[in-house]
Design an enzyme around this catalytic site. Structure first.
Site, PDB file in Angstrom:
ATOM      1  CB  CYS A 119      -4.569  22.317  28.640  1.00 17.43           C
ATOM      2  SG  CYS A 119      -4.318  22.000  26.883  1.00 17.43           S
ATOM      3  CB  CYS A 122       0.081  23.016  27.127  1.00 18.01           C
ATOM      4  SG  CYS A 122      -1.185  24.168  27.692  1.00 18.01           S
ATOM      5  CB  CYS A 168      -5.620  25.631  25.746  1.00 18.34           C
ATOM      6  SG  CYS A 168      -4.147  25.903  26.748  1.00 18.34           S
ATOM      7  CB  CYS A 171      -1.028  24.622  23.798  1.00 16.39           C
ATOM      8  SG  CYS A 171      -2.504  23.630  24.094  1.00 16.39           S
ATOM      9  CB  CYS A 191     -20.574  22.725  26.101  1.00 14.57           C
ATOM     10  SG  CYS A 191     -21.085  21.079  25.635  1.00 14.57           S
TER      11      CYS A 191
HETATM   12 ZN   LIG Z   1      -3.085  23.876  26.361  1.00 14.31          ZN
END
Ligand SMILES: [Zn+2]
Length: 203
Positions: A119, A122, A168, A171, A191
């Site tokens: 990510c 984070c 995610c 976060c 996607c």
């Molecule tokens: Zn994250």
């Protein structure tokens, strides 16, 4: 230079030092106050976040893609202003406001190297290149996340469509959408926006 002038200078320097130390004390006090600020006050500043769980379960991975452990971690909650400071504008719009990058414009749709994708906000591990496939859409596409726990699906009815948005888990960054027209073994197509990801090439 006369002694009296030296005395004068010394006194000025002393006053300046005293002033600076009182400013430092004031700043320190403010930081301490913010640190000790009651949860109630913090909740009032971030009303959206206050009702969400404080911790989430994810699986941790090393940069070389090894599964380390499954465990509880603190959810990462920041204000829009804090995210804006951390992220370039385009990345902020995509990850925090669910925007979508233009097809074929991102940096990962055509990447075929081995590695993992984390990510951008984070560092939570999200995808392994082993599940990446060429979908022809111009967005990086995967048939599975690196661990089911690390991404969260939500129903998205924006733009007059019913889709499943993927974020995610740690976060809440918007990553993209998942569709059911992907290849086997899952039949899923995650996607994703390149802008939501950070690729770590296997060395
Ligand atoms: Zn994250």
């Amino acid at each position: 230079m006369f002694d009296s002038e030296l005395d004068q200078k010394g006194a000025t320097n002393l006053r300046r030092r005293l002033f600076l130390s009182s400013v430092a004390a004031a700043i320190g006090g403010l930081a301490l106050w913010q640190w000790k600020m009651p949860a109630l006050l913090r909740a009032a500043r971030e009303p959206v976040a206050s009702s969400e769980p404080k911790e989430v379960t994810i699986v941790l991975f090393s940069d070389s893609g090894e599964r380390l452990k499954r465990g509880r971690v603190s959810r990462i909650v920041k204000t829009a202003a804090e995210w804006r400071k951390q992220l370039p504008e385009g990345v902020f719009d995509i990850t925090r406001n669910a925007d979508t990058e233009i097809a074929f414009s991102g940096k990962y749709w055509n990447v075929h190297d081995q590695g993992i994708y984390r990510c951008i906000c984070c560092d939570n591990a999200l995808f392994d290149s082993a599940t990446k496939f060429d979908s022809g859409t111009g967005w990086p596409s995967f048939w599975a996340p690196i661990a089911a726990e690390n991404v969260t699906d939500t129903r998205d009815t924006s733009y007059g469509m019913i889709r499943t948005a993927v974020s995610c888990t740690q976060c809440d960054a918007h990553l993209g959408h998942v569709f059911d027209d992907g290849p086997q073994p899952t039949g899923l197509r995650y996607c994703m926006n390149s802008a939501s990801l950070r690729f770590i090439k296997k060395t």
